[in-house]
Write an enzyme that holds these catalytic residues in place. Structure first.
Site, PDB file in Angstrom:
ATOM      1  N   GLU A   1     -10.712  -2.077   4.590  1.00 52.90           N
ATOM      2  CA  GLU A   1      -9.337  -1.627   4.809  1.00 52.90           C
ATOM      3  C   GLU A   1      -9.144  -0.251   4.174  1.00 52.90           C
ATOM      4  O   GLU A   1      -9.889   0.164   3.277  1.00 52.90           O
ATOM      5  CB  GLU A   1      -8.349  -2.609   4.164  1.00 52.90           C
ATOM      6  CG  GLU A   1      -8.427  -4.022   4.730  1.00 52.90           C
ATOM      7  CD  GLU A   1      -7.302  -4.919   4.210  1.00 52.90           C
ATOM      8  OE1 GLU A   1      -6.629  -5.543   5.033  1.00 52.90           O
ATOM      9  OE2 GLU A   1      -7.105  -5.018   2.985  1.00 52.90           O
TER      10      GLU A   1
ATOM     11  N   ASP B   1       0.783  -1.253   0.000  1.00 57.02           N
ATOM     12  CA  ASP B   1       0.000   0.000   0.000  1.00 57.02           C
ATOM     13  C   ASP B   1       0.811   1.298   0.000  1.00 57.02           C
ATOM     14  O   ASP B   1       1.794   1.410   0.731  1.00 57.02           O
ATOM     15  CB  ASP B   1      -0.852   0.108   1.275  1.00 57.02           C
ATOM     16  CG  ASP B   1      -1.628  -1.136   1.607  1.00 57.02           C
ATOM     17  OD1 ASP B   1      -1.612  -2.089   0.829  1.00 57.02           O
ATOM     18  OD2 ASP B   1      -2.250  -1.137   2.675  1.00 57.02           O
TER      19      ASP B   1
HETATM   20  C1  FRU Z   1      -4.022  -3.524   2.676  1.00 61.57           C
HETATM   21  C2  FRU Z   1      -3.436  -4.004   3.990  1.00 61.57           C
HETATM   22  C3  FRU Z   1      -3.761  -3.038   5.115  1.00 61.57           C
HETATM   23  C4  FRU Z   1      -2.631  -3.272   6.072  1.00 61.57           C
HETATM   24  C5  FRU Z   1      -1.469  -3.533   5.149  1.00 61.57           C
HETATM   25  C6  FRU Z   1      -0.444  -4.489   5.681  1.00 61.57           C
HETATM   26  O1  FRU Z   1      -3.380  -4.032   1.559  1.00 61.57           O
HETATM   27  O2  FRU Z   1      -3.898  -5.303   4.280  1.00 61.57           O
HETATM   28  O3  FRU Z   1      -5.031  -3.215   5.669  1.00 61.57           O
HETATM   29  O4  FRU Z   1      -2.408  -2.172   6.906  1.00 61.57           O
HETATM   30  O5  FRU Z   1      -2.009  -4.029   3.955  1.00 61.57           O
HETATM   31  O6  FRU Z   1       0.685  -4.538   4.877  1.00 61.57           O
END
Ligand code: FRU
Length: 489
Positions: free
Chosen positions: A217, A44
């Site tokens: 998320e 992300d």
């Molecule tokens: C989204 C996610 C978020 C988390 C991160 C962990 O892709 O699952 O919810 O903070 O990636 O790397």
């Protein structure tokens, strides 16, 4: 004062990246003008912000392996949203509250102090996820707050999945949304604070109506013209990966009321988009050009994942949004080729002569009023015998813009598709950014967007036009070769 244990772990991560980046530099799938980590895993985008005039991207990063692992925050800075310079790692998991990973979050400018707000993740702990902050004066070296976590318990409406804070200021008060889910419904939880350190829980600002997944998320909530936009990455929403919802936000009740929703990007490699406002007044969106549970052949070459190009968000009538590449990307344009008024037929072959390339921007405009039962468009990354090719085309029956990766090489296969309704007087416009192993397609001024990764042979460089069933008129086609931003070619 920097926390010394944290600084040691940051140094260790920086060394690992320095060594591993040498291998990645030689990889033929490496991207020329997209931000990727110097080596190893990226997911992300985090902490997007323009701070003291410069654009910052942080990102979820495992500096030690091309697989997802202990989450650090990688960091890069740009003056123009096009050329990025890698910075030292910003955050490493170092404390009892984030030792399982510094998960996703955001950045704000707190009166000249760059402040990161992120999730501290620890498997097996209750709560599994807490919210933390870290600050920096120089915008490069970060100190974790000594009274972290700033939110240490899950509110009544949340669950153990309680992550990805996004903070903004409204009427001089800080607001935070956090992603969660409970009783089978994705939720976004709203908090308020005067100082970024003490947070009061307000309640769920939005939740699934039962059809939008069980966990949300990476929420973003921001004003756009006279509306607000909520962006979420839902888990369990029937194949939808990352959606936006336009509606009304009432700060008095702390409730967001939905009016319209749609997916942001219909490609298979797009997730966890984050937004920020820049000093030109633009809301800009960047996504992870990747997705969980996909084939990522570049892992064998020491890296995985990239950011999309930055996209400007515009509100259209009815609450729909468009996403268009930032105009700054035009700086990358080099040699230009233009074709006008071509007739493409089912026997057309090598319509563009020997034009070829793997780092290209293409704008094509097709006339639309005549065709029935046809499929027509552009072929990219073609091998000389066309056994390898990636197709971007329009189907006049289903009225869908499509990206076909069934013959794209060694990655995942399939067809991404999304309807574009055109009146008989409208032309079809396709805007393409090809960067070696990535393909971003913008249909009719960003009304439909598709991001996909492709992994053809390095020698498959051809470009062609095609029509399967009857002839079509191409009004114009502009092709630019694009330069690399890494100054190494
Ligand atoms: C989204 C996610 C978020 C988390 C991160 C962990 O892709 O699952 O919810 O903070 O990636 O790397």
């Amino acid at each position: 004062m920097l926390n010394s244990e944290h600084q040691k772990l940051v140094d260790k991560a920086n060394n690992a990246i320095f060594i591993d980046s040498k291998k990645v530099a030689r990889d033929p799938y490496r991207l020329g003008y997209h931000l990727m980590a110097p080596a190893n895993w990226m997911n992300d985008p985090n902490g997007l912000i323009q701070f003291k005039g410069e654009y910052h991207i942080f990102y979820q990063h495992n500096p030690f392996s091309p697989e997802w692992g202990p989450m650090h925050w990688g960091h890069a800075i740009s003056k123009d949203l096009v050329h990025w310079e890698h910075m030292p790692i910003a955050l490493a998991p170092s404390e009892e509250y984030d030792i399982g990973g510094c998960f996703s979050g955001c950045a704000v400018d707190d009166n000249g102090t760059l402040t990161l707000i992120y999730t501290g993740h620890v498997d097996g702990r209750d709560p599994k996820e807490v919210q933390c902050i870290a600050t920096s004066i120089d915008g490069i070296h970060f100190t974790k707050y000594d009274k972290n976590p700033v939110i240490n318990e899950v509110p009544v409406d949340g669950s153990q999945d309680f992550r990805d804070p996004k903070v903004w200021k409204y009427n001089n008060i800080w607001y935070m949304v956090v992603g969660s889910g409970k009783d089978g419904k994705g939720k976004v939880l709203l908090y308020r604070s005067q100082d970024l350190r003490k947070w009061d829980y307000i309640g769920p600002v939005a939740e699934s109506d039962g059809n939008k997944g069980y966990m949300w998320e990476c929420p973003n909530l921001f004003p756009l013209n006279d509306k607000h936009v909520l962006i979420i990455s839902p888990i369990g929403m029937n194949g939808a990966k990352n959606i936006y919802i336009t509606g009304e936000m009432d700060y008095k009740t702390g409730k967001f009321v939905e009016e319209y929703y749609e997916e942001i990007d219909y490609g298979d490699d797009f997730y966890a988009a984050q937004t920020f406002l820049d000093d030109k007044g633009r809301w800009i969106l960047i996504g992870w050009m990747g997705m969980w549970n996909t084939k990522i052949p570049t892992k064998d070459n020491g890296w995985a994942g990239a950011m999309t190009i930055p996209r400007v968000i515009t509100l259209l009538p009815g609450g729909k949004l468009s996403f268009q590449p930032v105009p700054e990307l035009q700086k990358l344009r080099q040699d230009h080729y233009r074709f006008e008024n071509l007739v493409i037929t089912p026997t057309s072959y090598k319509v563009l002569g020997d034009l070829q390339g793997d780092r290209l921007e293409i704008i094509a405009e097709f006339k639309m009023d005549l065709y029935k039962d046809n499929e027509f468009g552009i072929k990219l990354r073609c091998s000389s015998d066309y056994s390898e090719e990636t197709l971007v085309f329009y189907n006049t029956n289903s009225k869908e813009l499509c990206v076909d990766r069934n013959k794209s090489g060694i990655g995942d296969v399939g067809v991404s598709r999304r309807r574009i309704d055109l009146s008989s007087k409208e032309n079809l416009k396709i805007h393409i950014f090809l960067d070696c192993s990535s393909l971003e397609v913008f249909g009719n001024d960003g009304c439909v967007v598709m991001s996909n990764r492709i992994y053809p042979k390095p020698s498959s460089l051809g470009i062609d036009l095609f029509a399967r069933n009857g002839s079509v008129n191409l009004i114009s086609l502009d092709v630019w070769k694009l330069e690399s931003i890494w100054g190494d070619e």
